[in-house]
Structures are given as structure tokens and as C-alpha cells.
Design an enzyme around this catalytic site. Structure first.
Site, PDB file in Angstrom:
ATOM      1  N   MET A   1       7.201   4.714 -24.274  1.00 59.34           N
ATOM      2  CA  MET A   1       5.735   4.468 -23.493  1.00 59.34           C
ATOM      3  C   MET A   1       5.129   3.387 -23.883  1.00 59.34           C
ATOM      4  SD  MET A   1       4.640   8.317 -22.938  1.00 59.34           S
ATOM      5  CE  MET A   1       3.604   8.546 -24.419  1.00 59.34           C
TER       6      MET A   1
ATOM      7  N   ASP B   1       9.332  11.706 -33.844  1.00 58.80           N
ATOM      8  CA  ASP B   1       9.186  12.987 -32.923  1.00 58.80           C
ATOM      9  C   ASP B   1      10.409  13.908 -33.058  1.00 58.80           C
ATOM     10  OD1 ASP B   1       6.609  11.990 -31.615  1.00 58.80           O
ATOM     11  OD2 ASP B   1       8.186  10.264 -31.079  1.00 58.80           O
TER      12      ASP B   1
ATOM     13  N   HIS C   1       9.736   1.232 -33.074  1.00 59.68           N
ATOM     14  CA  HIS C   1      10.600   1.257 -31.627  1.00 59.68           C
ATOM     15  C   HIS C   1      11.475   0.104 -31.820  1.00 59.68           C
ATOM     16  CE1 HIS C   1       6.832   2.530 -29.922  1.00 59.68           C
ATOM     17  NE2 HIS C   1       7.606   3.540 -29.338  1.00 59.68           N
TER      18      HIS C   1
ATOM     19  N   LEU D   1       4.695  -1.302 -28.263  1.00 65.83           N
ATOM     20  CA  LEU D   1       5.929  -1.216 -29.053  1.00 65.83           C
ATOM     21  C   LEU D   1       5.545  -1.640 -30.442  1.00 65.83           C
ATOM     22  CD1 LEU D   1       8.503  -2.696 -26.843  1.00 65.83           C
ATOM     23  CD2 LEU D   1       8.044  -0.118 -27.146  1.00 65.83           C
TER      24      LEU D   1
END
Ligand code: PAF
Length: 288
Positions: free
Chosen positions: A32, A152, A39, A35
């Protein structure tokens, strides 16, 4: 070389088709934006393992349970594109909301079981929104491999389950969580924290590491471990804990005894910013 930034589904399909024609394998890193080095680690892994790397940057409205959280989500495509270029990304796919959802979405992916506890219990519709947009991205980009962070952990479990249940011909690759030197898990939301909130947030990893040590030393009683953790969190008035759970590593169901590898996971608010963190813990009996 600069990453090519594209905004439409048609352009994304054409860019991928051209790479596939050359025999390239396709790696997708769904993000999303906003960054950071976490990421970066996903992108670097994709870069090593596949020939043509696509990073999607799309703040997906249908996965937010709070309008203010969606509206406050940091967006800066120019900086994200530079970040991707520096890491050798081929394409940044940055669609507008109207491109991804040209008409009201009526079809959704619902992954049962894995979504029952942890974030799933507190963010109604969140994983439905995540699974749906990820399947859309998979259908647009048709990657051989897709990369998801263990930060996550529940999201990763949801996507792995969706890929298995729906026979998706895509390898889901988990990538280890990245932390600051002081233990704070990297997150796009960290940039919203002021100094005091950031200090309070350090309690998350501190407690998780302590629980991991206790499990490593042979503690198996999940209720006892939870009581100890809650007492520790109680010492930090700057944190409001939403959940602290010990769940099995695949199905994400709370356990009573730690007899196999478990995820110890927490969500908490520092000020108005919601943070999550987790560690994988292996009891001594399971590590031989
Ligand atoms: O982890 C994220 O950034 C998002 O949930 C994802 C996987 C890109 C879907 O919008």
C-alpha cells in the site's frame, strides 16, 4: 534504471505479457506504498528469485474498517517509485481506486477460520478486503511468486489459505519481519508516532521477546504466559492493548498449551495509531 510507473490494468497486463513472452518469471510484491526497509526486504527477495518484479502500490479502501485510518494513510508515489527504482523493480503498478473498482464491488473472497481471531476479530471486513484485492492483483499480474511479510502473520496465513483453497498457481513466499535496532517492527504507520508514542511502542517487542524466551525455556501454559504479558503491558500507560494472543502457526487458533510452534501476536494503540507485532516461538520439545 527507473522503474516504469503504470496506472491501468491494461498497461499492467501488457507489460507482464511482454516479459512472459521473453520467458521471464514474474514476482509480485503487493503493497500500500509508504515503502520502508521491510518492503525493501520483500522486493530484494523477489528480485533475487524472479526475472521481472512488479510492485503494486494501492491503498485499498475496502480493507479499512475505519474511514479516518484510510484517509490518513500516507501516500507519496514519487518517493515510492524512487525507492523501487533503486532496488531494480521493473514495474510499479499504481492504479487509482476507480481503476481497481470501476463499479461497486459485488464479489468478495471470504477466508474462514484463519480470520476468526486476532485482527479478524477486531477489524470487521478487513481480511475480506485484503483477500479480494490480492486475488484481483494476482489476476491482473499473474505472478509466478508473490511476496508477503511475516509482520502481517495473519494476512500471510489468509493468503496462503486462499491460494491453496482456490488452487492458485502462485507460490506465496513469506519474508521475515524487519525491526529497528531497538526492536520496533517496521511499519508504514510508525511515521505517525511522536517521540513518546514511539517510546511506548517499544513495549510490544520487549514483551514478545520475553514470552519467546519463556517458551524457549519450557513454559507451556498459554493462560499463564498471557497473564504475565498483560501485567507487563500494564506498566506502559502509553499503550492500549487490543489483543494479545498465542495461536497455532497455521490456523491462527488460540492454543491452551504450547506444544508446537506458535505465533505470539499483539495489536495495540500508541496514541491513535494502531500497531501490530508478532514472534514465532518454538517450544524446546518441537525444536529437535
Ligand atoms: O499488507 C498490505 O500492505 C496490504 O494488506 C496488501 C497485501 C497490499 C493488500 O492491500
Amino acid at each position: 534504471m527507473s522503474a516504469r510507473v503504470i496506472h491501468t490494468v491494461a498497461e499492467a497486463r501488457a507489460a507482464v505479457a511482454e516479459a512472459q513472452k521473453r520467458g521471464a518469471t514474474i514476482g509480485l510484491v503487493p503493497t500500500m506504498g509508504a515503502l520502508h526497509a521491510g518492503h525493501g526486504s520483500l522486493i530484494d527477495t523477489a528480485r533475487r528469485e524472479t526475472d521481472f518484479v512488479v510492485v503494486s502500490v494501492f491503498v485499498n479502501p475496502i480493507q479499512f474498517d475505519r474511514k479516518d485510518d484510510y484517509e490518513r494513510y500516507p501516500q507519496d508515489i514519487a518517493t515510492d517509485a524512487e525507492f523501487c527504482s533503486a532496488r531494480g523493480v521493473d514495474v510499479v503498478f499504481n492504479p487509482r481506486v476507480e481503476e481497481m473498482y470501476p463499479q461497486p464491488q459485488r464479489s468478495f473472497v471470504e477466508v474462514e477460520g484463519v480470520t476468526e481471531h486476532l485482527c479478524g476479530a477486531f477489524r470487521p471486513g478487513h481480511f475480506r478486503g485484503v483477500a479480494t484485492v490480492v486475488l484481483k492483483l494476482f489476476n491482473i499480474v499473474q505472478p509466478n511468486r508473490a511476496y508477503f511479510g511475516e509482520k502481517d502473520a495473519q494476512q500471510l496465513a489468509v493468503i496462503q489459505r486462499m491460494a491453496r483453497d482456490l488452487n492458485l498457481p502462485i507460490e506465496i513466499v513469506p519474508v521475515a519481519l524487519v525491526r529497528e535496532r531497538d526492536g520496533l517492527a517496521l511499519s508504514s504507520r510508525n511515521r505517525r508516532l511522536d517521540a513518546a508514542e514511539r517510546q511506548a511502542a517499544l513495549m510490544l517487542s520487549r514483551v514478545l521477546f520475553a514470552v519467546r524466551d519463556r517458551i524457549g525455556a519450557g513454559s507451556v501454559d498459554a493462560a499463564q504466559l498471557k497473564r504475565e504479558a498483560e501485567a507487563e503491558f500494564g506498566r506502559e500507560p502509553g499503550l492500549r492493548v487490543e489483543y494479545f494472543e498465542i495461536v497455532d502457526a497455521d490456523e491462527m487458533q488460540p492454543v491452551e498449551r504450547v506444544a508446537a510452534p506458535v505465533r505470539v501476536a499483539v495489536a495495540a494503540f500508541a496514541g491513535s495509531t494502531r500497531l501490530i507485532d508478532n514472534v514465532l516461538c518454538t517450544p524446546p520439545a518441537a525444536s529437535h
